[in-house]
Enzyme design. Structure first.
Site, PDB file in Angstrom:
ATOM      1  N   ASP A  34      -5.231   8.842  -1.598  1.00  0.00           N
ATOM      2  CA  ASP A  34      -4.713   7.747  -2.416  1.00  0.00           C
ATOM      3  C   ASP A  34      -5.847   6.804  -2.788  1.00  0.00           C
ATOM      4  O   ASP A  34      -5.768   5.599  -2.609  1.00  0.00           O
ATOM      5  CB  ASP A  34      -3.599   7.008  -1.669  1.00  0.00           C
ATOM      6  CG  ASP A  34      -2.792   6.122  -2.618  1.00  0.00           C
ATOM      7  OD1 ASP A  34      -2.963   6.264  -3.857  1.00  0.00           O
ATOM      8  OD2 ASP A  34      -2.004   5.294  -2.140  1.00  0.00           O
ATOM      9  N   LYS A  62      -0.695  -4.106   8.459  1.00  0.00           N
ATOM     10  CA  LYS A  62       0.003  -3.137   7.607  1.00  0.00           C
ATOM     11  C   LYS A  62       1.226  -2.621   8.328  1.00  0.00           C
ATOM     12  O   LYS A  62       1.131  -1.997   9.388  1.00  0.00           O
ATOM     13  CB  LYS A  62      -0.930  -1.989   7.272  1.00  0.00           C
ATOM     14  CG  LYS A  62      -0.286  -1.004   6.338  1.00  0.00           C
ATOM     15  CD  LYS A  62      -1.284  -0.005   5.804  1.00  0.00           C
ATOM     16  CE  LYS A  62      -0.671   0.764   4.657  1.00  0.00           C
ATOM     17  NZ  LYS A  62      -1.262   0.462   3.394  1.00  0.00           N
ATOM     18  N   GLY A 111       0.823  -1.201   0.000  1.00  0.00           N
ATOM     19  CA  GLY A 111       0.000   0.000   0.000  1.00  0.00           C
ATOM     20  C   GLY A 111       0.850   1.240   0.000  1.00  0.00           C
ATOM     21  O   GLY A 111       2.073   1.167  -0.091  1.00  0.00           O
ATOM     22  N   GLY A 112       0.188   2.357   0.125  1.00  0.00           N
ATOM     23  CA  GLY A 112       0.871   3.636   0.026  1.00  0.00           C
ATOM     24  C   GLY A 112       1.975   3.810   1.046  1.00  0.00           C
ATOM     25  O   GLY A 112       3.008   4.396   0.766  1.00  0.00           O
ATOM     26  N   VAL A 138       1.287  -4.881   3.176  1.00  0.00           N
ATOM     27  CA  VAL A 138       0.202  -5.430   3.977  1.00  0.00           C
ATOM     28  C   VAL A 138       0.288  -6.955   3.949  1.00  0.00           C
ATOM     29  O   VAL A 138       0.487  -7.550   2.894  1.00  0.00           O
ATOM     30  CB  VAL A 138      -1.179  -5.024   3.410  1.00  0.00           C
ATOM     31  CG1 VAL A 138      -2.283  -5.490   4.332  1.00  0.00           C
ATOM     32  CG2 VAL A 138      -1.243  -3.529   3.227  1.00  0.00           C
ATOM     33  N   GLY A 173       3.361   1.271   3.025  1.00  0.00           N
ATOM     34  CA  GLY A 173       4.027   0.051   3.451  1.00  0.00           C
ATOM     35  C   GLY A 173       3.276  -1.189   3.009  1.00  0.00           C
ATOM     36  O   GLY A 173       2.135  -1.100   2.531  1.00  0.00           O
TER      37      GLY A 173
END
Ligand SMILES: *[C@@H]1O[C@H](CO)[C@@H](O)[C@H](O)[C@H]1NC(C)=O
Ligand SMILES: *[C@@H]1O[C@H](CO)[C@@H](O)[C@H](O)[C@H]1NC(C)=O
Ligand SMILES: *[C@@H]1O[C@H](CO)[C@@H](O)[C@H](O)[C@H]1NC(C)=O
Ligand SMILES: *[C@@H]1O[C@H](CO)[C@@H](O)[C@H](O)[C@H]1NC(C)=O
Ligand SMILES: *[C@@H]1O[C@H](CO)[C@@H](O)[C@H](O)[C@H]1NC(C)=O
Ligand SMILES: *[C@@H]1O[C@H](CO)[C@@H](O)[C@H](O)[C@H]1NC(C)=O
Ligand SMILES: *[C@@H]1O[C@H](CO)[C@@H](O)[C@H](O)[C@H]1NC(C)=O
Ligand SMILES: *[C@@H]1O[C@H](CO)[C@@H](O)[C@H](O)[C@H]1NC(C)=O
Ligand SMILES: *[C@@H]1O[C@H](CO)[C@@H](O)[C@H](O)[C@H]1NC(C)=O
Ligand SMILES: *[C@@H]1O[C@H](CO)[C@@H](O)[C@H](O)[C@H]1NC(C)=O
Ligand SMILES: *[C@@H]1O[C@H](CO)[C@@H](O)[C@H](O)[C@H]1NC(C)=O
Ligand SMILES: *[C@@H]1O[C@H](CO)[C@@H](O)[C@H](O)[C@H]1NC(C)=O
Length: 814
Positions: free
Chosen positions: A621, A524, A505-506, A510, A508
């Site tokens: 995002d 996450k 994800g944006g 998951v 880091g």
């Protein structure tokens, strides 16, 4: 000088006395107190909070913290310690200041009697009484503080009306902890219809504690051997009162300056005052939260309103975006003509509607009650007045039914009139939903007692109750987010193994985690750097955890250990939307209805983030892979609030650090780092077009014009071939007007100028309404995007029609 010192000193020493009563002509001044016979109660001068002003008050002796329950001169403070309280020859208490001006006086509430021997005395109950002579019956009471409550109710205090004298006893909050003058909030019994208690803010009703049902007020449990509670309703009086039978237990209820009704408790053994109920309310406690004819329930922290059967939302558009206050109206004009064309539907476990427009009869039984309701066409519902022994008495409602609520186990039966046509197909679907949450702490009269009873019965349980209560409070407010141990998470994710990785994800990667008990989690692991300190970070996470909506992924907890910052979310079995929409086989699983449901759901979730939540979050995002699907394929937005953790909480700002995903970010953001809610609207528009077309904006390029998806959609729109955009697997199944509406909304959202794009509340209305939509203008980023570069960071080869210069400094790595 020395002389003055001496005088002052002797004054302080010699006049600091404590008496048990004031006889006629006697007085007390600063430093003096009146003490009740059992030593439980004191009357004297004090300063509240950090104020230096002086007030005459009643407090409990030796209770920590200092517990004032009544203030005489709450609106007329003494500026310094020069006050004197005196009982004059007429039996009136007079408070004088240093220049002998009257600051406050008691007024005689009973008819003038022969006052030959007035005496003022504080009682162990917390009442401060002026009597004529030493008798102890009610006849000789000249004045008592219980007739003029402040912000606190005590056992034995009557809240309500003396109809003969017109005396009304209400409670009212202080302005602040430093200022006991009359504040915004008050609790009163309103006599209209069948009397009930309300809390007001100014003149506005904020919550209705409800009417008495023979045992308690709505939603509370009944009395017990240890306590009493009663409601008296006759020609002379209307009041509530509670009592405690164990004299070693104390329980007071205070309407605090913020409007909450808090319950406090202590015993003679432990004089540390403890909070039993914080008085937090849930949305369903708000008066008429669902408007007229709507029933509120609060399942899993989410308030929900439903119209009663035979009724429909007054404004469907508003109702669909969860603005419920307009309520519901009858679906069909009633053709009732005093005939028996109607029937009644029984709703169980209800907080019955506002009784201020209802009539009541104490002698009728339920059958008679029903008959008198059916005879009168404007009668909309009936119920028992007293629920004891199978029910007795009758309550009838006319016209609208306001402020109803469904409980899981308390409450009472309510019979609502519906036309026979509705009765025929009245299944049980309507109110079937199981309610799990039990409310705590809303009721002004009643709850108190419930809480105290529990503790008296079982002192050991007191602590449990309190901690249980705090748990509920935590659940409701997430004051403290659950924390997970790193070792547990590492184990659950097999040391963050690549095999368990769900995606990147944006902020880091998951991972899927499975706890020992089998519970699945999405874990996450945030990239290391964030601009914030640890405490700030925790607070921020706790705030984000409070955002709860059915279209948002739920944050379950966090883990902060050393360098590690980890967020734990609920696991979504069906993973993310992109895995369906862009997948050759799985796309077939999303028919048009599902897609439309997803489009609407995302809009509602985003509306909540933008407008309805306390934080007003810009997602920054938003993209198809950030939309997760639950077991029913209902959409849930994920990764919201992360930008806040890293960048701060500006609603609109310029930032050097641009987060976002190419293909979903609008021109003004890419070019100038300028983001706002309208940037999210742009991202939403792209998602809508992707869902409808089944094509990725970034990867799509139409063969003729080398357009990206936005450009392609725009061209089809202007050429009036809009339906060509639709994913071919859907072609046979859908309503073209709905498809075109969605595409049009998508195009409106991706317009180049942010100010042209609608806000999310309009989007929700547009999707669900049938009004004509505005014509979209040119979208941002629409022509000739060079898609040869696979790298995710933008490069100079991206030719953008609307932006000449790209100045992205950094882009969240994908
Ligand atoms: C009184 O002032 C102190 C210090 O300024 C502050 O910490 C405290 O919270 C204040 N208390 C109240 C009740 O306002
Ligand atoms: C109170 O104030 C008055 C005048 O402002 C002053 O004369 C008096 O001495 C003060 N009394 C005390 C106890 O401070
Ligand atoms: C007493 O009250 C009067 C009237 O409110 C005021 O003018 C006077 O200054 C007060 N005296 C003191 C000592 O506070
Ligand atoms: C107030 O009244 C008392 C008693 O009546 C008297 O002794 C005192 O002098 C008076 N004070 C002032 C400032 O008038
Ligand atoms: C008692 O006081 C209240 C206000 O404090 C006032 O409205 C009421 O008229 C008074 N009653 C009598 C009998 O003086
Ligand atoms: C109104 O009632 C009739 C039957 O009496 C029913 O057929 C019709 O569907 C109802 N209308 C609505 C809008 O529910
Ligand atoms: C209550 O109902 C009974 C029976 O119908 C009737 O006799 C009585 O007058 C009613 N009481 C009131 C106060 O309306
Ligand atoms: C129905 O009840 C209302 C309210 O009590 C009353 O005003 C009206 O007269 C009644 N109508 C009939 C037909 O009894
Ligand atoms: C979490 O870690 C702490 C300290 O490292 C330990 O005391 C505690 O037992 C752990 N809890 C769990 C549930 O493993
Ligand atoms: C780690 O997971 C295994 C099973 O995968 C389990 O048996 C073990 O108890 C777990 N250990 C901890 C500390 O959670
Ligand atoms: C995780 O790593 C530790 C050492 O780094 C190792 O001891 C442990 O067995 C690993 N656990 C799993 C579940 O792979
Ligand atoms: C979504 O998940 C549920 C629960 O695992 C499963 O039953 C369902 O088949 C899934 N739906 C699709 C379309 O994969």
């Amino acid at each position: 000088m020395l002389f003055i010192w001496f005088l002052l000193f002797s004054y302080m020493v010699t006049t600091s006395t404590s008496l048990d009563s004031l006889a006629m002509g006697q007085s007390i001044r600063e430093g003096d107190t009146l003490v009740s016979a059992g030593g439980i109660i004191e009357v004297g001068f004090f300063s509240p909070g950090n104020s230096t002003r002086r007030y005459l008050g009643i407090w409990y002796t030796n209770v920590s913290p200092f517990t004032v329950v009544w203030v005489a001169n709450r609106n007329t403070p003494l500026e310094n310690k020069s006050g004197v309280l005196k009982l004059n020859e007429r039996g009136i208490l007079v408070l004088l200041n240093g220049t002998n001006n009257t600051i406050w006086k008691s007024n005689i509430s009973t008819k003038a009697v022969n006052k030959n021997n007035p005496i003022a005395r504080p009682l162990d109950t917390g009442n401060f009484v002026v009597r004529n002579g030493e008798g102890t019956n009610d006849d000789n009471i000249l004045w008592q503080s219980f007739d003029y409550p402040g912000d606190t109710t005590l056992p034995g205090m009557r809240l309500g009306w003396n109809l003969e004298t017109g005396l009304e006893r209400t409670i009212s909050s202080w302005k602040s902890v430093d200022d006991p003058s009359v504040g915004e909030y008050s609790g009163k019994i309103v006599l209209r219809g069948y009397p009930q208690s309300f809390e007001f803010q100014g003149t506005r009703i904020i919550t209705r504690a409800g009417s008495w049902n023979g045992l308690s007020t709505v939603g509370n449990t009944g009395p017990s051997r240890e306590t009493t509670q009663k409601f008296v309703l006759n020609e002379k009086e209307v009041y509530y009162e509670y009592g405690l039978r164990d004299s070693s237990v104390f329980c007071v209820v205070t309407l605090i300056p913020s409007g909450k009704v808090q319950t406090w408790y202590w015993t003679t053994q432990s004089r540390n005052r403890q909070l039993v109920s914080t008085g937090d309310r849930d949305p369903c406690d708000q008066y008429a939260f669902c408007g007229a004819n709507g029933v509120c329930n609060y399942e899993g922290n989410i308030p929900n309103c439903e119209c009663i059967r035979g009724y429909a939302p007054k404004s469907t558009d508003q109702w669909n975006i969860e603005i419920w206050s307009n309520g519901c109206v009858p679906r069909n004009k009633s053709n009732c003509k005093n005939s028996y064309t109607d029937g009644f539907l029984k709703y169980t476990n209800m907080k019955i509607p506002d009784t201020s427009s209802s009539t009541y009869n104490t002698t009728m039984n339920l059958e008679e009650c029903k008959n008198s309701c059916i005879k009168n066409c404007s009668c909309t519902a009936y119920a028992s007045l007293d629920i004891r022994d199978g029910g007795s008495g009758c309550l009838l409602w006319f016209n609208n039914l306001v402020d109803m609520r469904k409980f899981s186990q308390r409450g009472q039966d309510l019979y609502i009139r519906v036309p026979a046509s509705e009765l025929d197909h009245a299944g049980h679907g309507n109110m079937k939903k199981k309610i799990v949450e039990i409310t705590v702490g809303v009721i002004i009269f009643g709850l108190v007692i419930t809480a105290c009873i529990f503790m008296i019965k079982n002192p050991g349980a007191a602590r449990k109750l309190i901690s249980k209560h705090y748990k509920i409070k935590q659940k409701k407010e997430d004051v403290e987010l659950p924390t997970f141990n790193l070792s547990v998470l590492a184990n659950a994710t097999e040391n963050f193994s690549i095999r368990n990785k769900l995606g990147e994800g944006g902020f880091g990667p998951v991972y899927k985690g499975t706890l020992i008990d089998g519970q699945e989690l999405a874990v996450k692991r945030l990239s290391k750097k964030s601009g914030q300190g640890l405490e700030e970070f925790k607070n921020e996470v706790a705030l984000i955890a409070k955002l709860q909506h059915r279209n948002l992924v739920k944050l379950l907890g966090c883990c902060i250990e050393g360098e590690e910052k980890i967020l734990i979310y609920e696991y979504m079995v069906n993973k993310s939307l992109d895995k369906f929409v862009f997948d050759e086989t799985k796309r077939n699983l999303l028919d048009w209805d599902k897609r439309f449901n997803i489009i609407s759901g995302i809009a509602r979730g985003l509306l909540y983030l933008h407008q309805d939540s306390r934080l007003r979050i810009v997602h920054r995002d938003l993209k198809t892979s950030n939309i997760l699907l639950d077991a029913n394929l209902d959409p849930k937005i994920s990764d919201f609030g992360l930008a806040r953790l890293f960048v701060g909480d500006q609603v609109e700002a310029n930032t050097n650090r641009v987060a976002g995903t190419y293909g979903y970010i609008p021109p003004e953001y890419a070019a100038r780092g300028h983001f706002s809610m309208k940037s999210d609207v742009f991202g939403y528009g792209v998602i809508v077009l992707e869902i409808v077309s089944g094509k990725k904006n970034r990867e799509f390029s139409d063969p003729e014009n080398n357009n990206n998806l936005l450009g392609h959609s725009w061209r089809l729109w202007t050429e009036e071939r809009t339906m060509k955009l639709l994913d071919e697997v859907l072609e046979k199944q859908c309503v073209s007007s709905e498809v075109i509406r969605c595409i049009q909304v998508g195009l409106l959202c991706v317009q180049q100028r942010p100010e042209d794009r609608p806000n999310m509340s309009s989007v929700v209305l547009m999707l669900n309404g049938d009004k004509l939509l505005p014509k979209p203008k040119v979208p941002g980023f629409y022509t000739e995007i060079d898609v040869t570069s696979e790298a995710n960071s933008p490069s100079e080869n991206h030719k953008l029609c609307s932006v000449n210069e790209l100045s992205i400094t950094s882009l969240g790595a994908r």
